[in-house]
Design a protein around this motif. Structure first.
Motif, PDB file in Angstrom:
ATOM      1  N   GLU A 120       0.829  -1.216   0.000  1.00 22.99           N
ATOM      2  CA  GLU A 120       0.000   0.000   0.000  1.00 22.99           C
ATOM      3  C   GLU A 120       0.856   1.256   0.000  1.00 22.99           C
ATOM      4  OE1 GLU A 120      -0.248  -2.458   2.360  1.00 22.99           O
ATOM      5  OE2 GLU A 120      -1.883  -3.514   1.325  1.00 22.99           O
ATOM      6  N   TRP A 121       2.080   1.154   0.513  1.00 26.28           N
ATOM      7  CA  TRP A 121       2.950   2.339   0.624  1.00 26.28           C
ATOM      8  C   TRP A 121       3.433   2.822  -0.737  1.00 26.28           C
ATOM      9  CZ3 TRP A 121       8.111   3.156  -0.679  1.00 26.28           C
ATOM     10  CH2 TRP A 121       8.717   4.283  -0.132  1.00 26.28           C
ATOM     11  N   ASP A 123       3.967   4.024  -4.486  1.00 27.83           N
ATOM     12  CA  ASP A 123       3.332   4.635  -5.659  1.00 27.83           C
ATOM     13  C   ASP A 123       4.020   4.181  -6.945  1.00 27.83           C
ATOM     14  OD1 ASP A 123       1.438   6.388  -4.255  1.00 27.83           O
ATOM     15  OD2 ASP A 123       3.239   7.417  -3.551  1.00 27.83           O
ATOM     16  N   TRP A 124       5.301   3.862  -6.819  1.00 28.36           N
ATOM     17  CA  TRP A 124       6.095   3.329  -7.932  1.00 28.36           C
ATOM     18  C   TRP A 124       6.865   2.107  -7.447  1.00 28.36           C
ATOM     19  CZ3 TRP A 124       6.695   4.423 -13.057  1.00 28.36           C
ATOM     20  CH2 TRP A 124       6.131   5.613 -13.541  1.00 28.36           C
ATOM     21  N   ALA A 143       0.522   0.461  -7.525  1.00 30.78           N
ATOM     22  CA  ALA A 143       1.672   1.226  -8.002  1.00 30.78           C
ATOM     23  C   ALA A 143       1.890   1.092  -9.499  1.00 30.78           C
ATOM     24  CB  ALA A 143       2.939   0.774  -7.264  1.00 30.78           C
ATOM     25  N   ASP A 190       6.910  10.756  -9.066  1.00 36.95           N
ATOM     26  CA  ASP A 190       6.407  11.442  -7.884  1.00 36.95           C
ATOM     27  C   ASP A 190       5.852  10.378  -6.941  1.00 36.95           C
ATOM     28  OD1 ASP A 190       4.337  10.627  -9.469  1.00 36.95           O
ATOM     29  OD2 ASP A 190       3.195  12.484  -9.342  1.00 36.95           O
ATOM     30  N   GLY A 191       5.781  10.691  -5.667  1.00 35.36           N
ATOM     31  CA  GLY A 191       5.267   9.737  -4.697  1.00 35.36           C
ATOM     32  C   GLY A 191       6.344   8.793  -4.176  1.00 35.36           C
ATOM     33  N   ASN A 192       5.910   7.771  -3.448  1.00 34.88           N
ATOM     34  CA  ASN A 192       6.814   6.825  -2.801  1.00 34.88           C
ATOM     35  C   ASN A 192       7.366   5.817  -3.808  1.00 34.88           C
ATOM     36  OD1 ASN A 192       6.098   8.043  -0.361  1.00 34.88           O
ATOM     37  ND2 ASN A 192       4.455   6.568   0.028  1.00 34.88           N
ATOM     38  N   VAL A 240      11.998  12.286  -3.443  1.00 34.26           N
ATOM     39  CA  VAL A 240      10.870  11.451  -3.054  1.00 34.26           C
ATOM     40  C   VAL A 240      11.291  10.417  -2.001  1.00 34.26           C
ATOM     41  CG1 VAL A 240       9.704  11.733  -5.270  1.00 34.26           C
ATOM     42  CG2 VAL A 240      11.331   9.857  -4.967  1.00 34.26           C
ATOM     43  N   ASP A 343      13.294   7.112   3.618  1.00 28.70           N
ATOM     44  CA  ASP A 343      12.188   8.078   3.691  1.00 28.70           C
ATOM     45  C   ASP A 343      12.702   9.456   4.060  1.00 28.70           C
ATOM     46  OD1 ASP A 343      10.505   6.082   3.060  1.00 28.70           O
ATOM     47  OD2 ASP A 343       9.346   6.100   4.905  1.00 28.70           O
TER      48      ASP A 343
END
Length: 343
Positions: A120-121, A123-124, A143, A190-192, A240, A343
């Protein structure tokens, strides 16, 4: 071995003919579910599957049309991760450009991501040495995925597998890329960003003894270090959040609890959260983990990852490499997971 140009033509066919794509996926799905194919997977998959053994499966002529049949035998291996299907080279392909045949290590990576809440974390999802796409395509989350490889044959398989599983260019990109030079400069997500790396990590006694998808240099660390460098460079060039799951096979010492690839990663990312764990057990395990280095290299010389398994010259070269590594203090080989949090 299915010629690479045939894979290219098949990709064009499934990209332009939706009914054919549907028929091919249905046929591969039913074949993989058949008792005969499952029996073959469990013990006979070093030789091509004879289609006559699965005569009850409807629509097998679709495989012929796809150019995947040679002399009555299936020229590719069919794998499954969840509900997603994959075709790739089989272990019988004795060629330095063979694409990795098995999904086992992708299943380990994806299982780890699930346990750590990373599905769930992310994005890519980025895999810099993805082979036929087992890990990025098998990823069950929302993702978007970047699948890279330095083998053009692998890029074709990954592109075919994305199409077979309904992943369009808005969710999946396959890129011909040398990971030792970083990621394509046009990749600015963009994103996690979650990296999965399962790079070739087997010690290679001599150039050409192992297929390209297995050879990791003299100690097996060459491309593992390249993966660490790639992630570090990406994080330096992007703001990111980044996490990375490295599947590791590394030489080292049980007595000192020192492992070459792990030590290099710790030094490279000093001060960053880094978790290393040696697998207590894993699917397909045949030897203790860690394994004495002479045993590990002797097994490697006889395995499907060697271009010519059990070749006397290959076996002698690996015996010599084992003595060299033992003299350097590397007594064992360990298999495990290294997780990095940036992170």
């Amino acid at each position: 071995m299915i010629p690479t140009e045939h894979l290219n033509l098949l990709w064009l066919d499934v990209a332009q003919d939706e009914p054919f794509l549907t028929a091919l996926r249905t046929c591969l799905d039913q074949l993989h579910r058949s008792e005969a194919y499952q029996h073959w997977l469990r013990g006979e998959s070093r030789e091509p599957f004879a289609l006559a053994r699965a005569a009850e499966v409807p629509g097998l002529d679709c495989l012929q049309r796809a150019g995947l049949v040679q002399e009555g035998r299936l020229g590719v291996k069919v794998n499954r991760i969840g509900e997603r299907l994959f075709i790739t080279d089989g272990a019988w392909v004795s060629h330095v450009l063979r694409v990795f045949p098995d999904p086992d290590e992708a299943l380990i990576l994806l299982g780890h991501a699930r346990q750590r809440g990373l599905l769930e974390w992310a994005d890519w999802v980025v895999d810099p040495a993805a082979g036929c796409g087992h890990t990025p395509i098998g990823f069950p989350g929302r993702a978007r995925r970047l699948s890279c490889d330095a083998n053009a044959r692998a890029i074709l398989y990954a592109s075919l597998n994305a199409r077979l599983n309904g992943l369009g260019p808005d969710r999946f990109q396959a890129v011909f890329n040398d990971m030792t030079r970083g990621l394509p400069p046009t990749f600015r997500p963009d994103g996690n960003v979650l990296f999965f790396t399962n790079v070739p990590f087997a010690p290679s006694a001599r150039k050409g003894d192992l297929a390209l998808n297995s050879a990791g240099g003299k100690t097996g660390a060459d491309l593992q270090v390249a993966a660490f460098q790639l992630v570090r460079r990406f994080r330096q060039e992007n703001t990111v959040p980044v996490r990375a799951c490295f599947l590791i096979w590394t030489v080292g010492s049980v007595e000192r609890d020192e492992w070459e690839a792990v030590s290099i990663c710790r030094e490279m990312f000093a001060g960053r959260p880094l978790a290393w764990s040696i697998f207590k057990e894993y699917e397909g395990q045949e030897m203790p983990n860690p394994t004495p280095i002479a045993d590990a290299l002797r097994d490697l010389a006889a395995s499907q990852y060697a271009v010519t398994p059990r070749d006397p010259g290959v076996e002698r070269a690996y015996d010599a490499l084992a003595r060299e590594l033992l003299a350097q203090g590397h007594t064992h080989v360990a298999y495990g997971m290294l997780e990095l949090n940036l992170d």
